[in-house]
Design an enzyme around this catalytic site. Sequence first.
Site, mmCIF file in Angstrom:
data_model
loop_
_atom_site.group_PDB
_atom_site.id
_atom_site.type_symbol
_atom_site.label_atom_id
_atom_site.label_comp_id
_atom_site.label_asym_id
_atom_site.label_seq_id
_atom_site.Cartn_x
_atom_site.Cartn_y
_atom_site.Cartn_z
ATOM 1 N N ASP A 130 32.483 45.883 36.926
ATOM 2 C CA ASP A 130 33.291 45.750 36.016
ATOM 3 C C ASP A 130 33.236 46.136 34.518
ATOM 4 O O ASP A 130 31.924 46.481 34.275
ATOM 5 C CB ASP A 130 33.882 44.311 35.997
HETATM 6 C C1 BGC Z 1 38.745 43.618 33.980
HETATM 7 C C2 BGC Z 1 39.238 44.562 35.173
HETATM 8 C C3 BGC Z 1 39.562 45.950 34.740
HETATM 9 C C4 BGC Z 1 38.621 46.493 33.614
HETATM 10 C C5 BGC Z 1 39.290 47.488 33.111
HETATM 11 C C6 BGC Z 1 37.989 44.498 32.672
HETATM 12 O O1 BGC Z 1 37.864 43.490 31.737
HETATM 13 O O2 BGC Z 1 37.872 42.567 34.421
HETATM 14 O O3 BGC Z 1 39.855 43.739 35.928
HETATM 15 O O4 BGC Z 1 39.818 46.719 35.744
HETATM 16 O O5 BGC Z 1 38.377 45.508 32.556
HETATM 17 O O6 BGC Z 1 40.388 47.473 32.089
#
Ligand code: BGC
Length: 754
Positions: free
Chosen positions: A228
């Site tokens: 993530d």
């Molecule tokens: C989120 C993800 C997301 C990623 C990219 C993160 O903060 O938890 O779900 O895909 O950012 O935007």
Amino acid sequence: MHDIEALVRQMSLEEKAALCSGATPWTTKPLARLGVDSITVSDGPHGLRRPIEQADMIGRSIPATCFPTASALACSWDRDLLREVGEALGVEARALGVHVLLAPGVNMKRTPLCGRNFEYYSEDPYLAGELASAYVEGVQSTGVGTCLKHFAANNQESERLSISAEIPERVLREIYLAAFERVVTQARPWSVMCSYNRINGTYASQHRHLLTEILRDEWGFEGAVISDWGAVDDRVAGIEAGLDLEMPGPSPCNDRRIVEAVRSGRLDEQALDRAVTRILALVERALAQPGARDPARGLQAPEVEAHHRLARRAAARCMVLLKNDGGVLPLDPARLRSVAVLGHMAVAPQFQGGGSSRVQPTRVDVPLDELRAAAGSVALTYYQGYLESGEPDDALLRSAARAAEAADAALIFAGLPDGVESEGYDRLDMELPPGHVALIQAVAAVQPRTVVVLHNGAPVSMAGWIDRVPAVLLAGLAGQASGGAVADILFGRVNPSGKLAETYPVRLEDNPSYLNFPGENGKVFYGEGLFIGYRYYEARGVQPLFPFGHGLSYTTFSYGQASLSRPSIAPGDSLEVQVPVTNTGSRDGEEIVQLYVRPHRSQLPRPVKELKGFARVALAPGETRPASFRLTIRDFSYYDPERGGWVAEPGTYDLLIGASSQDIRVQATVVLTGGVLADTRLTAESSIQAWLDDPRGREALERFVPDEVMRRYREQPAVMRRVLRNYPLKKLPHVTGGRVDEATVQHILQSVTR
Ligand code: BGC
């Protein structure tokens, strides 16, 4: 296509390490020297969030269709719809030059307060897993990859980058990992995103048990694991554990750490090679798809139109008619002269949540406009009713109530305003804004035909008004076309068919996680264990406001008898179950039929019943069709951490088939034969009761314990026998005053372990 092994052999240590983090927040690194190109990833889940500036993490994004959020889509219980939405997302991804969509999210809804619940499907892993599988299949059928997230146990936003979710292995397997397992084994997503949090003390981004032992070795996942955005803690530990790509990129410090770790011998270069191989395989796979190398062409007008229509159809299938006393709905234009439309959300609908999933919609259907288009000669009057912020305002309230009183019916648009439901923080309570509640109460007092339309992505309290209004439509966060779908349902052009994918509790305090959320000192104990959602409310006999699986229709359905393809089931078998369903009303309608499994007895505690099948049946008035389900031995199993595997206990199981978790219409039983019985692990610590319950244990006791002692035991009063049976075997010398000695205890033990 490159020969990936050969590529890896030609790469320098520095090149390998560099490939392990992105080039930008949304792209992988190219390696021009060896002809390796880069790919683009993008959020997800209910639409494309493709930032206009490649370097932007957030910021403005290119318009794309905003479909219903996962919380809404889940209420459709419609695999075909999820596949169709997935396909449309795939088409949009391709048009915007995206190779991998960062979706779907299949975390469980442990608490109604989790800020991201709208991005997730359900409190039930079977439902979440089935629907997300269909979504993944849909997206990937277009040659665009998916990234299943957030693995694992990211069930709250409070302290999400550090909190340790403390979860016993059985609970992890049966609840928090089960949806991931289903999607990975059934739909084969190209990639998986590890979550921010820790699980039992270890960051997901460096959790070998999760990322390698379970995900890859057990479930056979062959894709890449992506962090993530910002989830990496110890990069080197992550490589070892099975985390391949760090995002966002670039991350030169961590790339350097990888190089140093290999040089110093802390990291085996083979582990790095594995990560590099998997990243290259993802890149190669993505770029080998038709159209994958074409420059982004942007969304074309016909696509925009077609996808908006799909978004509207999808939204209508997601909405849940929670209450409809006296058939207030649908509104009949022939019988109404005027309807008051009240509440700011009627002109500014809430249709998605906040955070990384936020889509810039191609357009937005305004409920009031759509109602006007559907209302024919009915006069609609609109009053704002409350302030935009949701706060009450006397003047607005009074004019709305006056309009409601003068009209033949009132429609109130209420819900959670923008900013309440978002990634990054949890909700503080389950309340609607005070202005919305005041409006509902004031209108309900003067207008008996009051309909509340709710826009929310997670349960809200309805205390203080639910008994005063005859009808409630849960419109949810149903995407950019939700306004049209609401009009379709309110005026009866579409018969509502959605059902709740999560329990609506009466009060927040009733929720099983209440005393263990959001945790303390960096840890959150999942003290309710397996008993999340309906599993808890049923076990405790706590009556919810609306149960899991509940949803009404404008028509009625009756259920016939269940027929089973076989009376018993054994490992390797599949059991087909069919129940005829009849539309007994006067409108076309669709019924979502649910199948729950209830064990008669079990050695380990189990939920009263668990969802193991569902089917949607479309029926014309008077028509009968079967709802069909297929069960395998796994649907009867539980995870036994002592055995380290799934256990299907022989015995009798009920199949409960009905319209909701609490509205069971038909019952059948099936006998499980030849399954694996969990060994009663008889040890010196096992109670005398456990020994007596087990045939081998009882035989050993009868053989070695002197008759005299057995006789004295049987002569004890019942309560005394209960006390004695609770003693562990090793205390036999103590409770028998030495009549059973330690050597006898050893003989007893040896006789069952041999
Ligand atoms: C989120 C993800 C997301 C990623 C990219 C993160 O903060 O938890 O779900 O895909 O950012 O935007």
